[in-house]
Design an enzyme around this catalytic site. Structure first.
Site, short mmCIF file in Angstrom:
data_model
loop_
_atom_site.label_atom_id
_atom_site.label_comp_id
_atom_site.label_asym_id
_atom_site.label_seq_id
_atom_site.Cartn_x
_atom_site.Cartn_y
_atom_site.Cartn_z
N CYS A 113 0.80 -1.23 0.00
CA CYS A 113 0.00 0.00 0.00
C CYS A 113 0.83 1.28 0.00
CB CYS A 113 -0.94 0.00 1.20
SG CYS A 113 -1.98 -1.47 1.29
N HIS A 242 -2.94 6.98 2.00
CA HIS A 242 -3.38 5.73 1.38
C HIS A 242 -4.86 5.53 1.67
CE1 HIS A 242 -4.11 1.65 0.39
NE2 HIS A 242 -4.09 1.23 1.64
N ASN A 272 -10.22 0.26 -1.58
CA ASN A 272 -8.78 0.20 -1.33
C ASN A 272 -8.10 -0.40 -2.55
OD1 ASN A 272 -6.17 -0.54 -0.54
ND2 ASN A 272 -6.79 -1.13 1.53
#
Length: 316
Positions: A113, A242, A272
């Site tokens: 990530c 993020h 995500n």
């Protein structure tokens, strides 16, 4: 030693949209359950004919067009991804081939990530060292390929997409560098809190551990990123964390103290998307005119390996 700057951005997502109501047909969940816990409403999911390098190449082509550059102008390609199934050719090599580039250096970076912010720092360092002049930095992940669509605790989170940045030398950076110093690190003893393991690979995480770590440990680190860049949190025009979970993004952004900044909340519509989340969210913000050219933006990635990396950039 010259500095570097981001001169253009681009993003791409598959056409198929999966809503919370669609997921409620697949697993025991509901729109209310998902939005109350993670803040996500929709996510884009690619089909079998849309590999990671296809997503990456689309985003890269858009960034190059915005920059007014040809693929042959690029001398380095960095792709941040953790969903490349094949080991070789790498995603960066595949993107270079798809776009018809000359002979760029090609490298994949797998920091999950926080991959894009690691890759952006690597591009900055390569330019400062004189090893590159124009770098294509891409974050691309196809999380739909590695998620267990029967596990309601994880499948509601994930989406597919790509974001790209064109980074060039900036000899006039002076006291206002286009890309500020990176602050990066990890918590190795907690690395298993986010995992992509097995055959076939599957995503899993210890959600509560990640939430506690992110909301308590990351805000002071993000403030140190600003300090290294010579700006205060109040100076920031944008904060792009993020896009893991809205319930993480909002408290972390609040604790950073960026009271005048636009906070990226692309997770609501995109889910995500791992390494793609930061460049994709920033590209959309710039495209919508939410931040002015030259304005300072904090980019801060965190997640897999319990790693983190952040820098303040000047928006293109």
């Amino acid at each position: 030693m010259t500095g570097s700057r981001v001169v253009a951005l681009g993003h791409y997502q598959p056409a198929k949209v999966l809503t919370n109501d669609d997921l409620a047909v697949m697993v025991d969940t509901s729109d209310e359950w998902i939005t109350s816990r993670v803040g996500i409403r929709t996510r884009h999911v690619g089909g079998p004919d849309e590999p990671v390098d296809d997503l990456a190449a689309h985003a890269a082509a858009k960034a190059l067009a915005t920059a007014g550059l040809q693929p042959s102008d690029i001398d380095m390609v960095l792709v941040a991804t953790s969903t490349a199934i094949d080991r070789s050719p790498s995603m960066s090599a595949r993107v270079a081939a798809r776009l018809g580039m000359g002979s760029p250096a090609v490298m994949d970076i797998n920091v999950v990530c926080s991959g894009f912010t690691h890759a952006l720092a690597t591009a900055d360092h390569a330019i400062r060292a004189g090893a590159a002049t124009r770098v294509l930095v891409i974050g691309a992940d196809k999380m739909g390929d590695i998620v267990d669509w029967t596990d309601r605790s994880t499948c509601v989170l994930m989406g597919d997409g790509a974001g790209a940045a064109v980074v060039t030398a900036d000899p006039d950076g002076g006291e206002r560098p286009g890309i500020g110093p990176v602050l990066w690190g990890s918590v190795p003893e907690m690395g298993n809190a986010v995992r992509i393991e097995g055959t076939p690979p599957r995503f899993a995480q210890e959600g509560q551990s990640v939430y506690r770590w992110a909301t308590t440990q990351l805000p002071p680190i993000a403030r140190k990123v600003c300090e290294r860049a010579g700006v205060t949190p109040e100076d920031l025009a944008a904060v792009v964390l993020h896009q893991a979970n809205l319930r993480i993004i909002e408290p972390v952004a609040r604790k950073i103290g960026a009271v005048n900044a636009v906070i990226a909340r692309d997770v609501v519509d995109s889910g995500n998307t791992s390494a793609a989340s930061i460049p994709m969210a920033l590209s959309k913000m710039v495209e919508r005119g939410e931040v002015e050219s030259g304005a300072p933006a904090l980019l801060f990635g965190f997640g897999g390996n319990l790693s983190y990396a952040g820098q303040v950039i000047r928006c293109p």
